[in-house]
Design a protein around this motif. Structure first.
Motif, PDB file in Angstrom:
ATOM      1  N   TYR A  54     -33.491  40.725  27.880  1.00  0.00           N
ATOM      2  CA  TYR A  54     -34.340  41.908  27.734  1.00  0.00           C
ATOM      3  C   TYR A  54     -35.328  41.972  28.903  1.00  0.00           C
ATOM      4  N   THR A  55     -35.190  42.982  29.764  1.00  0.00           N
ATOM      5  CA  THR A  55     -36.136  43.201  30.849  1.00  0.00           C
ATOM      6  C   THR A  55     -36.978  44.430  30.525  1.00  0.00           C
ATOM      7  N   ALA A  56     -37.926  44.747  31.413  1.00  0.00           N
ATOM      8  CA  ALA A  56     -38.806  45.895  31.166  1.00  0.00           C
ATOM      9  C   ALA A  56     -38.042  47.210  31.148  1.00  0.00           C
ATOM     10  N   LYS A  57     -36.908  47.271  31.848  1.00  0.00           N
ATOM     11  CA  LYS A  57     -36.189  48.532  31.995  1.00  0.00           C
ATOM     12  C   LYS A  57     -34.875  48.604  31.235  1.00  0.00           C
ATOM     13  N   ARG A  58     -34.285  47.463  30.871  1.00  0.00           N
ATOM     14  CA  ARG A  58     -32.935  47.502  30.315  1.00  0.00           C
ATOM     15  C   ARG A  58     -32.632  46.199  29.591  1.00  0.00           C
ATOM     16  N   VAL A  59     -31.655  46.266  28.678  1.00  0.00           N
ATOM     17  CA  VAL A  59     -31.129  45.061  28.039  1.00  0.00           C
ATOM     18  C   VAL A  59     -29.743  44.791  28.614  1.00  0.00           C
ATOM     19  N   PHE A  60     -29.524  43.565  29.104  1.00  0.00           N
ATOM     20  CA  PHE A  60     -28.233  43.158  29.660  1.00  0.00           C
ATOM     21  C   PHE A  60     -27.508  42.272  28.649  1.00  0.00           C
ATOM     22  N   PHE A  61     -26.257  42.613  28.368  1.00  0.00           N
ATOM     23  CA  PHE A  61     -25.426  41.799  27.475  1.00  0.00           C
ATOM     24  C   PHE A  61     -24.319  41.141  28.296  1.00  0.00           C
ATOM     25  N   MET A  62     -24.034  39.860  27.994  1.00  0.00           N
ATOM     26  CA  MET A  62     -23.000  39.136  28.735  1.00  0.00           C
ATOM     27  C   MET A  62     -22.549  37.927  27.919  1.00  0.00           C
ATOM     28  N   TYR A  63     -21.398  37.377  28.296  1.00  0.00           N
ATOM     29  CA  TYR A  63     -20.943  36.146  27.662  1.00  0.00           C
ATOM     30  C   TYR A  63     -20.094  35.364  28.657  1.00  0.00           C
ATOM     31  N   PRO A  64     -20.223  34.029  28.662  1.00  0.00           N
ATOM     32  CA  PRO A  64     -19.461  33.189  29.582  1.00  0.00           C
ATOM     33  C   PRO A  64     -18.015  33.030  29.120  1.00  0.00           C
ATOM     34  N   ASP A  65     -17.184  32.495  30.014  1.00  0.00           N
ATOM     35  CA  ASP A  65     -15.771  32.298  29.669  1.00  0.00           C
ATOM     36  C   ASP A  65     -15.601  31.323  28.505  1.00  0.00           C
ATOM     37  N   GLN A  66     -16.435  30.296  28.474  1.00  0.00           N
ATOM     38  CA  GLN A  66     -16.359  29.282  27.426  1.00  0.00           C
ATOM     39  C   GLN A  66     -17.567  29.390  26.495  1.00  0.00           C
ATOM     40  N   ALA A  67     -17.328  29.379  25.177  1.00  0.00           N
ATOM     41  CA  ALA A  67     -18.421  29.477  24.216  1.00  0.00           C
ATOM     42  C   ALA A  67     -19.436  28.356  24.397  1.00  0.00           C
ATOM     43  N   SER A  68     -18.959  27.187  24.832  1.00  0.00           N
ATOM     44  CA  SER A  68     -19.852  26.040  25.022  1.00  0.00           C
ATOM     45  C   SER A  68     -20.862  26.261  26.133  1.00  0.00           C
ATOM     46  N   GLU A  69     -20.613  27.263  26.992  1.00  0.00           N
ATOM     47  CA  GLU A  69     -21.508  27.536  28.121  1.00  0.00           C
ATOM     48  C   GLU A  69     -22.669  28.466  27.742  1.00  0.00           C
ATOM     49  N   THR A  70     -22.608  29.082  26.569  1.00  0.00           N
ATOM     50  CA  THR A  70     -23.642  30.060  26.211  1.00  0.00           C
ATOM     51  C   THR A  70     -25.029  29.439  26.207  1.00  0.00           C
ATOM     52  N   ASP A  71     -25.182  28.324  25.496  1.00  0.00           N
ATOM     53  CA  ASP A  71     -26.501  27.678  25.435  1.00  0.00           C
ATOM     54  C   ASP A  71     -26.944  27.195  26.808  1.00  0.00           C
ATOM     55  N   THR A  72     -25.999  26.721  27.614  1.00  0.00           N
ATOM     56  CA  THR A  72     -26.348  26.245  28.959  1.00  0.00           C
ATOM     57  C   THR A  72     -26.917  27.375  29.795  1.00  0.00           C
ATOM     58  N   TRP A  73     -26.268  28.541  29.735  1.00  0.00           N
ATOM     59  CA  TRP A  73     -26.768  29.691  30.494  1.00  0.00           C
ATOM     60  C   TRP A  73     -28.131  30.148  29.957  1.00  0.00           C
ATOM     61  N   ILE A  74     -28.270  30.218  28.648  1.00  0.00           N
ATOM     62  CA  ILE A  74     -29.548  30.652  28.065  1.00  0.00           C
ATOM     63  C   ILE A  74     -30.675  29.719  28.498  1.00  0.00           C
ATOM     64  N   ASN A  75     -30.429  28.423  28.443  1.00  0.00           N
ATOM     65  CA  ASN A  75     -31.459  27.451  28.831  1.00  0.00           C
ATOM     66  C   ASN A  75     -31.826  27.586  30.296  1.00  0.00           C
ATOM     67  N   ALA A  76     -30.831  27.808  31.162  1.00  0.00           N
ATOM     68  CA  ALA A  76     -31.100  27.941  32.596  1.00  0.00           C
ATOM     69  C   ALA A  76     -31.914  29.199  32.882  1.00  0.00           C
ATOM     70  N   VAL A  77     -31.544  30.303  32.232  1.00  0.00           N
ATOM     71  CA  VAL A  77     -32.289  31.555  32.420  1.00  0.00           C
ATOM     72  C   VAL A  77     -33.711  31.410  31.876  1.00  0.00           C
ATOM     73  N   GLN A  78     -33.858  30.761  30.723  1.00  0.00           N
ATOM     74  CA  GLN A  78     -35.184  30.578  30.144  1.00  0.00           C
ATOM     75  C   GLN A  78     -36.085  29.759  31.069  1.00  0.00           C
ATOM     76  N   LYS A  79     -35.526  28.739  31.718  1.00  0.00           N
ATOM     77  CA  LYS A  79     -36.320  27.943  32.665  1.00  0.00           C
ATOM     78  C   LYS A  79     -36.807  28.801  33.822  1.00  0.00           C
ATOM     79  N   ALA A  80     -35.943  29.703  34.297  1.00  0.00           N
ATOM     80  CA  ALA A  80     -36.352  30.599  35.385  1.00  0.00           C
ATOM     81  C   ALA A  80     -37.474  31.527  34.927  1.00  0.00           C
TER      82      ALA A  80
END
Length: 454
Positions: free
Chosen positions: A84-110
């Motif tokens: 969720y950004t100020a202008k838009r909501v972006f939806f996406m999913y990785p190729d492997q379900a096991s990668e979802t939490d990894t991506w979320i954690n990396a984005v949250q750190k940023a």
């Protein structure tokens, strides 16, 4: 905010990435799902059609400090997540379900890095020892405070550490503070993923403070308008707030108050959202300063700001502040963009000592604050993220503070490790009105915390 075709950002310029890989993303205008190569680098998540080195980014998701990332199933995509950004909501999913939490954690750190001072490399374990025990600077938690903290109580305790806001001082200033704090919505009014932010900025010598709070537009707007009526803001300025709000339609809005040891009191509104510069300047009074800011932005590739604010004082000239993130992938490039504004807007250059201190601890995420009025440029500030303890100690004497001890006690009351930003500020002559310090000053910005829904 996602950028369209022709971003000018190429994959081979983003090496090494913090994280990369293929994910499938839903389109913006056309809601189709397409597989893209994603690269997380600093405060941005880039996406490309392929992972070829010469591929140009199709878009960029700005992970600003108010961005929210979370798991969210979309159209049966069970391992999808949303940004969720100020202008838009972006939806996406990785190729492997096991990668979802990894991506979320990396984005949250940023995102957390932006909350605590901008896009920088981790300095965990590198902060100097703090002999005073009040704050250290550096590290992932600097300047941040979130759920679990009673932000309103912290703010009241911090007020008691300010020598000119003690209980036995000017009653008008206490009345002004009380009216403002009562205008802040209660956290019970929040609905997820909404939140209320609390911030404060103080001069190094504690002679001036700015208190700020912001949150969802729907629960803030009426309380803000009531506050401005109560303190005597003119009807024309309340109408202007409505007009600019209708133009920008920010998801987050807020109010601020200034106070100084010499009796200065002021207040106003701000929109802490990514805003096209041309819309932000609609909040400013027309004139030569506004024209010069627009020209400078065009010359330096600055087309958006991350905050616009305006004072609601009863008498003109009224002042409008616009804040920018400096473009550039390197520290020196960002610094040069910021320094160019001093000559472009007719301000004296920063003292050599200040520039040397900035360069001694290079940090990405440099920002610029520009304040204009119908009578000329008012103030210019260069903001550097996450100053460490040693830097704070060096900067206090530059502003004329006899000791850093009051600042350290104040920071300890805020329950933060250190400032989110240090601002090298210059207030032009004639705009201090006898109650604010004119000329060069050093301001420390703190993020007190955040109220989340109960």
């Amino acid at each position: 905010m996602a950028q369209k075709e022709g971003t000018g950002i190429f994959l081979n310029k983003l090496d090494p990435a913090e994280k990369d890989g293929y994910m499938t993303k839903q389109g913006g205008s056309i809601k189709t799902w397409k597989r893209r190569w994603f690269v997380l680098k600093g405060p941005n998540l880039y996406y490309f059609k392929t992972n070829k080195p010469d591929a140009e980014a199709k878009g960029v998701i700005d992970l600003a400090d108010r961005t929210v990332v979370r798991k969210e199933e979309k159209h049966g995509k069970k391992h999808a997540f949303a940004i969720y950004t100020a202008k838009r909501v972006f939806f996406m999913y990785p190729d492997q379900a096991s990668e979802t939490d990894t991506w979320i954690n990396a984005v949250q750190k940023a995102i957390d890095r932006m909350k605590t001072g901008g896009a920088r490399q981790s300095t965990a374990g590198m902060a100097p020892t703090n002999p005073g025990g009040s704050y250290t600077g550096g590290g992932a938690g600097s300047g941040a405070g979130f759920s679990g903290k009673n932000c309103r109580e912290i703010m009241s305790n911090a007020k008691r550490e300010v020598f000119f806001l003690k209980e036995d001082t000017d009653s008008k200033m206490h009345d002004f503070w009380q009216i403002w704090t009562e205008s802040i919505p209660d956290r019970n009014e929040l609905v997820a993923p909404g939140f209320i932010d609390f911030e404060v900025a103080t001069a190094a010598d504690m002679q001036k403070l700015t208190w700020k709070t912001s949150g969802p537009q729907n629960i803030f707007i009426q309380r803000m308008v009531d506050f401005f009526w109560n303190v005597g803001a003119p009807e024309s300025e309340i109408d202007r707030l409505n007009d600019v709000g209708a133009l920008i339609n920010p998801t987050m809005i807020g109010s601020w108050i200034d106070m100084s040891a010499k009796g200065g009191m002021d207040g106003g509104w701000y929109f802490p959202s990514d805003i096209p510069l041309k819309f932000a300047l609609e909040a400013s009074d027309p004139g030569d300063p506004t024209t010069k800011v627009a020209q400078w932005g065009e010359q330096h590739g600055v087309s958006t700001c991350y905050s616009v604010s305006r004072d609601m004082g009863a008498a003109p000239p009224r002042q409008t502040e616009v804040r920018f993130r400096m473009p550039g992938v390197g520290f020196e490039e960002q610094l040069q963009h910021a320094l160019s504004a001093y000559s472009a807007f007719g301000f004296p250059p920063l003292p050599d000592e200040a520039i040397n201190i900035i360069r001694s601890s290079p940090k990405l995420g440099i920002r610029l604050s520009v304040v204009t009025s119908s009578e000329g440029f008012v103030r210019l500030g260069l903001l550097v993220p996450d100053p460490d303890f040693a830097t704070v100690e060096k900067l206090c004497p530059m502003s004329g503070a006899p000791s850093s001890e009051p600042l350290r006690r104040f920071a300890a009351t805020l329950q933060v490790q250190g400032p989110q930003f240090v601002e090298f500020q210059y207030l032009n002559k004639g705009f201090g009105y006898g109650v604010y310090k004119e000329g060069f000053d050093v301001i420390f910005h703190y993020h007190m915390g955040r109220d989340d829904p109960r």
